[in-house]
Design an enzyme around this catalytic site. Structure first.
Site, PDB file in Angstrom:
ATOM      1  NE  ARG A   1     -87.461  10.095  34.452  1.00  0.00           N
ATOM      2  CZ  ARG A   1     -88.277  10.091  35.485  1.00  0.00           C
ATOM      3  NH1 ARG A   1     -87.907   9.526  36.607  1.00  0.00           N
ATOM      4  NH2 ARG A   1     -89.463  10.653  35.408  1.00  0.00           N
ATOM      5  N   GLY A   2     -84.847   4.664  32.683  1.00  0.00           N
ATOM      6  CA  GLY A   2     -83.529   4.153  32.327  1.00  0.00           C
ATOM      7  C   GLY A   2     -83.458   3.743  30.873  1.00  0.00           C
TER       8      GLY A   2
END
Length: 334
Positions: free
Chosen positions: A273-274
């Site tokens: 997700r980062g």
């Protein structure tokens, strides 16, 4: 009722303003978490941004702000389905709110007076295609946090109780603010915010005096103050619209994707997700600057706000999370 304080008139707080602008260009970034002292303009900035955003097309009277007549849910009974412009919705989610108020529930009045089993929409319906703002988000009750996590992941609100079976779209930019001294945010919810920024009071006397002048002018002669900043807000609105169009044509070289992945690995960010958020934020930033291709500079400039809240805690490192990100950025991109 007074119009919100102009977005362009907010003194300083550049990271906070930029993060909100990026989510306006690309709402899929996933929202903004603003942590800082009381009285630093957090809620003012959110309402100011919503006021300057271009209007949305909306079916008049639709409880979920449907853009097209065919998108109006079956349970919403409308006499006509006329499409017109409406302001971007901004909905406050107060502390202590009940689950029924958030998701919606059985319309008791319709049930008692007409014997009908009707649905009364909640705050999630009102926030669809807009902003859901939570002040003191770190004090939100756990069961409401769990509910928001489910909806934020699916983009859909599901109500299955009291004989109701209701589904409707619930896609919104989640904006939370809070004071870190009053408690930490649950990791599951923390990860759902695309960007995170830290704000503080202006450190210099000159900036503080300018804040006082502008707020005083806003309170004493509201009409003149709004007129003074009208052009600046309009310029930001046009840049947001231009950025939305530019986003679709932006070139993303493979080497920049490699930069994104390398940086996240070096920081030890969990999951992917980062990377995805950093990529979207960098692309929105490039579109905001009216650049034609994504570069390492764009990644560097938004890395802290996209990754600071995703770092694992290091008890041996007393530096703040933003400082840690900046340090690793310099090491990786030296």
């Amino acid at each position: 009722m007074k119009a919100p304080f102009p977005f362009s008139a907010i003194v300083g707080q550049d990271d906070m303003k930029l993060s909100l602008i990026l989510t306006a260009i690309d709402p899929s970034i996933g929202g903004v978490l603003v942590f800082g002292d009381r009285g630093t303009g957090k809620s003012t900035a959110v309402r100011a941004l919503a006021a300057l955003l271009p209007p949305i097309l909306r079916v008049e009277g639709c409880p979920v702000n449907a853009e097209r007549p065919e998108d109006v849910p079956d349970w919403a009974v409308l006499e006509t389905k006329t499409v017109s412009e409406a302001p971007t919705p901004v909905v406050d989610l107060p502390l202590g709110v009940t689950e029924d108020r958030v998701t919606g529930a059985l319309d008791i009045e319709a049930a008692l007076t007409r014997g009908e089993k009707a649905f009364q929409p909640g705050l999630l319906a009102k926030a669809n295609r807009g902003y859901l703002y939570i002040d003191e988000v770190n004090l939100l009750e756990d069961h409401i946090v769990d509910l928001l996590l489910d909806v934020a992941q699916s983009g859909e609100n599901v109500v299955e109780r009291e004989g109701l079976s209701i589904r409707h779209a619930a896609r919104f930019v989640l904006v939370g603010s809070g004071n870190p001294e009053e408690g930490e945010l649950r990791p599951q919810l923390l990860d759902r915010f695309g960007l995170s920024v830290e704000v503080g009071s202006p450190p210099d006397i000159e900036s503080r005096v300018e804040v006082l002048k502008r707020r005083d002018a806003y309170d004493r002669d509201h009409a003149a103050f709004m007129l003074r900043w009208q052009a600046e807000d309009a310029a930001i609105r046009e840049r947001i619209l231009t950025g939305r169009k530019a986003l679709k044509k932006l070139d993303t070289p493979d080497e920049t994707l490699t930069d994104v992945a390398t940086l996240c690995v070096a920081l030890g960010a969990d999951g992917l997700r980062g990377e995805l958020t950093l990529l979207k934020a960098a692309r929105a930033y490039a579109a905001w600057r009216d650049d034609t291709a994504l570069t390492r500079k764009h990644v560097r400039d938004v890395a802290a706000m996209a990754l600071r809240h995703r770092l694992r805690r290091d008890p041996l490192d007393e530096a703040g999370s933003g400082t840690r990100v900046e340090r690793v950025v310099e090491e990786v991109f030296a």
